[in-house]
Design a protein around this motif. Sequence first.
Motif, PDB file in Angstrom:
ATOM      1  N   GLY A  91       0.795  -1.229   0.000  1.00  0.00           N
ATOM      2  CA  GLY A  91       0.000   0.000   0.000  1.00  0.00           C
ATOM      3  C   GLY A  91       0.826   1.277   0.000  1.00  0.00           C
ATOM      4  O   GLY A  91       0.318   2.348   0.306  1.00  0.00           O
ATOM      5  N   VAL A 108      -2.459  -6.388  -7.104  1.00  0.00           N
ATOM      6  CA  VAL A 108      -3.584  -5.676  -6.492  1.00  0.00           C
ATOM      7  C   VAL A 108      -4.410  -6.635  -5.633  1.00  0.00           C
ATOM      8  O   VAL A 108      -4.860  -6.278  -4.542  1.00  0.00           O
ATOM      9  N   ARG A 117      -2.656  -7.155  -2.347  1.00  0.00           N
ATOM     10  CA  ARG A 117      -2.806  -5.930  -1.542  1.00  0.00           C
ATOM     11  C   ARG A 117      -4.207  -5.857  -0.929  1.00  0.00           C
ATOM     12  O   ARG A 117      -4.369  -5.584   0.261  1.00  0.00           O
ATOM     13  N   ASP A 118      -5.227  -6.121  -1.754  1.00  0.00           N
ATOM     14  CA  ASP A 118      -6.607  -5.997  -1.282  1.00  0.00           C
ATOM     15  C   ASP A 118      -6.936  -7.043  -0.219  1.00  0.00           C
ATOM     16  O   ASP A 118      -7.714  -6.776   0.699  1.00  0.00           O
ATOM     17  N   LYS A 119      -6.368  -8.225  -0.346  1.00  0.00           N
ATOM     18  CA  LYS A 119      -6.607  -9.259   0.673  1.00  0.00           C
ATOM     19  C   LYS A 119      -5.979  -8.851   2.004  1.00  0.00           C
ATOM     20  O   LYS A 119      -6.557  -9.071   3.072  1.00  0.00           O
ATOM     21  N   ARG A 167      -5.537  -5.772   2.941  1.00  0.00           N
ATOM     22  CA  ARG A 167      -6.354  -4.653   3.439  1.00  0.00           C
ATOM     23  C   ARG A 167      -7.638  -5.154   4.087  1.00  0.00           C
ATOM     24  O   ARG A 167      -8.106  -4.593   5.072  1.00  0.00           O
ATOM     25  N   ALA A 168      -8.226  -6.219   3.498  1.00  0.00           N
ATOM     26  CA  ALA A 168      -9.520  -6.714   3.977  1.00  0.00           C
ATOM     27  C   ALA A 168      -9.385  -7.575   5.239  1.00  0.00           C
ATOM     28  O   ALA A 168     -10.362  -7.802   5.953  1.00  0.00           O
TER      29      ALA A 168
END
Lengths: 91, 411
Positions: B72, B154, B157-159, B161-162
């Motif tokens: 991030g 991405v 990264r999103d995993k 973040r979640a």
Amino acid sequence: MRRLLPAAVLVLLSAGAAAAPPGAEACSGCHPATRAEGAPPPLAGQPADDIAAAMQDFRTGQRPATVMDRIAKGFTDEEIRAIAVWVARAQ
Amino acid sequence: MPSRRAVLALLGAVAIPLPAFAQAKPRVVVVGGGFGGATCARALHRAGIAVTLVEPNPAYTACPFSNAVVAGLRELDGQVFGYDGLKREDVIVVQDRAVGVETGAVVLAGGGRLPFDRLVLAPGIDVVFGALPGYDEPVAERMPHAWKAGPQTVLLRDKLRAMPDGGMVVMSVPANPYRCPPGPYERASLIAHYLKTHKPRCKLLVLDAKDSFSKQKLFQQAWAELYPGLLEWVPLSAGGKVTGVEGDALVTDFQRVTADVANVIPPQRAGAIAAAAGAADRSGWCPIDPVTFESRQRPGVHVIGDAAIAGAMPKSAFAANGQAKVCAAAVVALLRGAAPDPPKLINTCYSLVAPDYGISIAGVYRAAEGRLVDVEGAGGTSPPDAARSVRAQEAAYAEAWFRTITGAVFG
């Protein structure tokens, strides 16, 4: 099987820039063509003597460095001289 | 609208006989538009060769610094580079996939053929799905590899973040050789930085199929200083080798680790065209001559970058860029009927262990006894006991390096 090329093509091919001495083309991996924020200095246009002297000082450790000391140790006096002359002239 | 040259290239690709004058320049096809291929195409073009670069993607997504995207710290947009710079110089770029190599011509997925006097393959890597039992393409959507930059980056990264605070992140690191030897450890560092900053009750477990790795001492020193209790590295000898994937778990000989977020860096091989061209050996990588980068298996075909077996040189963007220039000079010499000069090559690789904490490894290489070897006495890593100001300086150099090399290759 080697394909030979016509003479006219050979002239064309040899009309390019003088061949870089061994190692010289690696410099542009880090050194930009023009001055850039945070980057090491551009080499083209600097006096070849200064570039060669800097390389010698990096090699002996006289000049502080992050990576150039480790890289300069891989080159002989003759190689350093040839690289300095070429990169000083390079575009 | 495509340029006139691009149209001509496409006409050439559908095998319309070229008029005699079009044969005046020797033709080289370069397959793959990454750090190696794009550099080589440009260098050959500048030397007066008629070059066609074949690349299926409209733009290249760079891997160096993609670990910062995972953490991030950067956006993926900053990793994407188009081919307008090459096209501006009149390098012909054909957006298609090379699927085969006949005698003197590359076969494209679109059905066209591109004739060449010499061919340069710079296909990078393919992930070998199935090499790790249970890890296939659908599973990679749940457990991203993110070892080719782009949507996978991405996704990872999103995993992260979640994931709720307190979760378990598990990385699987393969045995050598693979793209970017210090890459998994930079990634582990930056994920740890993300967790420490945003989700400090999380843990990161790094399961490794090796007992030693690039810049190990520096990484471990930094981990002890920056991420104690957060990042745990499990080497091969402590049971770190992942032998398979089952559901949400990574399996080793000794345990089954359930991950809230798993990052599986799987075994790899040279991009598919290398094998299709007969340039890859049983290892999946391509043996080459260390002076010309010509395939040991397929004369007239050169292989550069991650796909090549380049001896002591690592699979890095810096190495691919340098090899591309050496290969281009050798190709020009060979087309001229001249003997290529023995090269000297350099590699410099920076890794970030935190945004303001960079470390590096450098090497100088020469051809000896048929392979690329280290020049003795040169190269090595950043000093182990350097001040934080030196680490900050190297982090700044890392970013400057990325801007410089991407500008030189794609700008």
